[in-house]
Design an enzyme around this catalytic site. Structure first.
Site, PDB file in Angstrom:
ATOM      1  N   HIS A  24      20.987  28.418 -20.967  1.00 38.24           N
ATOM      2  CA  HIS A  24      20.418  27.949 -22.232  1.00 38.24           C
ATOM      3  C   HIS A  24      20.379  29.076 -23.260  1.00 38.24           C
ATOM      4  CE1 HIS A  24      16.725  30.019 -21.259  1.00 38.24           C
ATOM      5  NE2 HIS A  24      16.501  29.280 -20.192  1.00 38.24           N
ATOM      6  N   HIS A  27      19.285  32.669 -22.132  1.00 37.01           N
ATOM      7  CA  HIS A  27      20.316  33.396 -21.389  1.00 37.01           C
ATOM      8  C   HIS A  27      21.430  33.838 -22.338  1.00 37.01           C
ATOM      9  CE1 HIS A  27      19.033  30.211 -18.276  1.00 37.01           C
ATOM     10  NE2 HIS A  27      18.471  31.333 -17.871  1.00 37.01           N
ATOM     11  N   CYS A 132       0.815  30.696  -6.324  1.00 39.96           N
ATOM     12  CA  CYS A 132       1.405  29.556  -7.040  1.00 39.96           C
ATOM     13  C   CYS A 132       2.783  29.307  -6.447  1.00 39.96           C
ATOM     14  CB  CYS A 132       1.529  29.823  -8.537  1.00 39.96           C
ATOM     15  SG  CYS A 132       2.475  28.519  -9.378  1.00 39.96           S
ATOM     16  N   CYS A 135       5.611  29.501  -9.162  1.00 45.10           N
ATOM     17  CA  CYS A 135       6.033  30.851  -9.551  1.00 45.10           C
ATOM     18  C   CYS A 135       6.528  31.654  -8.353  1.00 45.10           C
ATOM     19  CB  CYS A 135       4.876  31.625 -10.183  1.00 45.10           C
ATOM     20  SG  CYS A 135       4.222  30.880 -11.679  1.00 45.10           S
ATOM     21  N   CYS A 149      -2.835  28.536 -12.369  1.00 47.09           N
ATOM     22  CA  CYS A 149      -1.711  29.405 -12.685  1.00 47.09           C
ATOM     23  C   CYS A 149      -1.572  29.504 -14.198  1.00 47.09           C
ATOM     24  CB  CYS A 149      -0.422  28.838 -12.084  1.00 47.09           C
ATOM     25  SG  CYS A 149       1.056  29.621 -12.755  1.00 47.09           S
ATOM     26  N   HIS A 152       1.851  27.645 -15.043  1.00 47.04           N
ATOM     27  CA  HIS A 152       2.027  26.227 -14.725  1.00 47.04           C
ATOM     28  C   HIS A 152       0.790  25.377 -15.027  1.00 47.04           C
ATOM     29  CE1 HIS A 152       5.359  27.935 -12.337  1.00 47.04           C
ATOM     30  NE2 HIS A 152       5.930  26.781 -12.567  1.00 47.04           N
ATOM     31  N   LYS A 311       9.120  24.165 -39.167  1.00 45.76           N
ATOM     32  CA  LYS A 311       9.415  24.601 -40.525  1.00 45.76           C
ATOM     33  C   LYS A 311      10.237  23.552 -41.268  1.00 45.76           C
ATOM     34  CE  LYS A 311      12.163  28.124 -41.320  1.00 45.76           C
ATOM     35  NZ  LYS A 311      12.722  29.467 -41.136  1.00 45.76           N
ATOM     36  N   LYS A 314      14.670  18.839 -39.393  1.00 47.34           N
ATOM     37  CA  LYS A 314      15.725  18.698 -38.391  1.00 47.34           C
ATOM     38  C   LYS A 314      15.832  19.960 -37.553  1.00 47.34           C
ATOM     39  CE  LYS A 314      18.878  16.808 -41.259  1.00 47.34           C
ATOM     40  NZ  LYS A 314      18.035  16.015 -42.103  1.00 47.34           N
TER      41      LYS A 314
HETATM   42 ZN   LIG Z   1       2.903  29.163 -11.577  1.00 43.65          ZN
END
Ligand SMILES: [Zn+2]
Length: 653
Positions: A24, A27, A132, A135, A149, A152, A311, A314
């Site tokens: 994504h 990355h 967790c 994680c 967590c 999460h 902001k 679209k």
């Molecule tokens: Zn977690």
């Protein structure tokens, strides 16, 4: 071609990306930044090694594979390939791609673990704490928020288990001193301060294993096969294993020059655990004078992209969609946007509108127009100049380029990509103003000004040649097109961007080819792409009655008969077809929104009517140059056709 002797060695890493989801924006940003830096350093003549890769062990992968009823390795192979494919599509020039499931990685991890175990840096102990499962980690009481967590917001589970621990706590004082002695180790500075902040609290020992009763998908500890290596001793060591491990030739060459590019979310493991691990393993240099020791693990830390930011109306909905915009607008526009928009180290907001704004203003308007007008002027007038004339260059431009080049170098030394691009765009502005002030088209009309004309054209050609080199790390595809247009076939080096090439004669200039539409403008005023689609759906064909137009206004439309020579669907678009048309001697691409009404095969060989003088536009990543006319009523659509044959190119009035 000159052979370069590398002056400097440069080893740059991205984090290895966890393969529990598709690539994504996050990355891609780190990887694009790394690629731009690697290209820049290669252009400067350095011996560069760029490493990226994938992190493939852990609960999440094991669980996802189990749910899908396949072995974890099969899932890992598939998901890692998605990252490879994405970097290929983006034109990333990594020298190596490491996967933590490769034997070359496991071997080095086990060697280092064994060495640390033998030295007493790793011990067996009991640990109980709040865990967790999402994680895959324990949380300390300080980190827990309302018993949950912090990532999460799910309840934590108290578990107690025996594990192996790395004696990280003994390195607390050393690490504080290390960060203070070497301010350059972590940049920007605020992240070093953040690390020093962490170190005001007592440093805990680090759990480095998980029992195989709970997790099998990992690298077994070499000294106890009832356990596998836990996250960081597996993942972080990729930077070392990719070089073959301590003692390997590549390791000796590149490790002293390592720079780790990371996002701020993984600052703590890279800024606290990693230097302690390296120090314990004897792989970290802590003394400027003893250059033979391994390198500082320098961190270059960037901020987060936020999406939409509320902001503009679209905006893209998620980080995967954001990355998909590379297909819509092209790699160069996407690269330019992320490199220019985010001041390195800070957070920035990502919206499609902001991307299009930069594409239209900086790329289409500033750069694209300059290339178009300069190459057009040179191509039109170069031949008029007398042969044998030696070209002189304008000293004003020469000075601007010398300053600009120094500003780019200074910015890149600090990973300040936005400043490097700002410096290049200052040059583009200077050259655009030069065209305006020198008015070569006027000089061309005055035979007494031939000398001046030739100097101006030669200076413009030289400016474009230098810009083609300076832009290579940032917008590589477009920069290569600029270099080709000015006929620069020499090896690309930063040193050659010196505004000093001897353009010997006007004949040299006749090699320059006109280059227009480098970055076609994108129109996003309407919800769907407009320009280039049939009149029925485009702005010129809206059904709303408009005021009457004069015959002169009508004559501004260049309507022509065109023959469709090829037609194919535009990938990922239901509505659009990419048509190749013949217009007299000319061949063009037009994107038309008629895919739901005509199969591509039915169009080949047909004569249609097109608006030939419409501004080019890019639709779903395809450059469209013109508009096919069609009528529509409700769901029906019909192309305009001739009731007897005329040659393609014939005028319609
Ligand atoms: Zn977690």
């Amino acid at each position: 071609m000159s052979s370069r002797s590398p002056e400097r060695v440069f080893y740059l890493t991205t984090p290895i990306y966890y393969i529990n989801g598709p690539p994504h924006l996050g990355h891609a940003y780190t990887t694009i930044v790394a690629d731009a830096m690697a290209r820049y350093r290669r252009l400067a003549g350095d011996d560069v090694r760029l490493l990226t890769g994938t992190d493939e062990h852990g609960d999440k992968i094991a669980q996802a594979a189990a749910r899908g009823g396949e072995p974890p390795q099969a899932l890992a192979d598939r998901n890692a390939q998605a990252f490879r494919d994405e970097w290929d599509a983006l034109g990333i020039t990594h020298d190596d791609f490491i996967r933590t499931t490769e034997p070359r990685h496991a071997r080095v991890v086990q060697d280092i673990l064994q060495a640390l175990f033998d030295k007493g840096e790793i011990y067996f102990g009991k640990y109980g704490g709040s865990y967790c499962f999402g994680c895959e980690r324990f949380y300390t009481d300080k980190e827990i928020v309302d018993g949950k967590c912090p990532d999460h917001q799910t309840p934590l589970t108290y578990i107690e288990e025996e594990n192996y621990f790395f004696r990280m706590s003994v390195y607390q004082e050393w690490l504080r001193g290390y960060l203070e002695r070497h301010p350059d180790v972590v940049q920007p500075d605020r992240y070093r301060n953040e690390l020093l902040g962490f170190l005001r609290e007592p440093l805990q020992d680090l759990s480095i294993s998980r029992p195989t009763s709970r997790l099998q998908w990992g690298i077994p500890l070499p000294f106890d096969d009832r356990f596998v290596t836990y996250v960081w001793f597996d993942a972080l060591l990729n930077y070392v294993s990719a070089l073959g491990g301590p003692g390997a030739e590549d390791f000796r060459r590149y490790w002293p020059h390592v720079h780790h590019l990371i996002g701020k979310d993984i600052l703590k493991p890279h800024g606290i655990y990693w230097p302690c691990m390296l120090k314990a393993a004897g792989l970290l240099r802590d003394d400027e004078a003893r250059a033979e020791l391994p390198g500082f693990a320098r961190l270059r830390v960037h901020g987060y992209w936020t999406l939409g930011g509320g902001k503009i109306s679209k905006s893209v909905g998620n980080v995967v969609e954001a990355l998909a915009l590379t297909r819509k607008y092209g790699n160069d526009a996407f690269r330019y946007f992320v490199l220019r928009e985010m001041p390195f180290g800070q957070d920035a907001n990502f919206t499609e509108d902001a991307l299009v704004e930069r594409l239209n203003a900086d790329l289409a308007n500033d750069l694209g127009n300059l290339v178009s007008r300069a190459t057009t002027l040179i191509a039109a007038h170069a031949a008029k100049a007398p042969a044998g004339r030696v070209l002189t260059r304008d000293p004003g431009l020469e000075g601007a380029f010398r300053k600009g080049r120094a500003a780019v170098d200074a910015a890149m030394a600090e990973f300040a990509f936005h400043r490097a691009l700002a410096a290049i765009w200052e040059l583009i502005t200077v050259v655009n103003q030069y065209v305006d002030s020198q008015q070569p088209w006027a000089l061309a009309k005055d035979p007494g000004q031939t000398d001046r004309l030739v100097t101006v054209l030669g200076s413009l050609a030289e400016a474009l040649r230098c810009l083609g080199l300076l832009l290579l790390p940032f917008v590589p595809e477009s920069a290569a097109r600029i270099r080709a247009a000015v006929g620069d076939r020499t090896e690309a080096t930063l040193a050659a961007a010196d505004f000093g090439r001897p353009w010997r004669s006007p004949e040299d200039l006749t090699a320059v080819q006109r280059l227009t539409g480098l970055f076609p403008r994108v129109d996003r005023t309407a919800d769907t792409p407009t320009a280039g689609t049939p009149a029925a759906t485009g702005p010129a064909g809206t059904a709303t009655p408009t005021g009457r137009i004069s015959i002169d206004e009508f004559k501004r439309l260049d309507l022509r008969v065109a023959e469709v020579v090829a037609a194919e669907p535009v990938p990922k678009s239901k509505k659009l077809l990419k048509l190749t048309i013949r217009l007299g001697d000319e061949s063009r691409t037009i994107v038309a929104g008629i895919a739901e009404h005509y199969p591509p095969d039915a169009l080949v060989g047909r004569k249609v009517v097109v608006v030939a003088n419409l501004e080019p536009a890019t639709l779903m990543g395809v450059a469209s140059n013109g508009m096919v006319l069609a009528g529509s009523a409700g769901d029906a659509l019909a192309l305009l056709a001739l009731d007897r044959d005329l040659p393609s190119g014939a005028k319609v009035r």
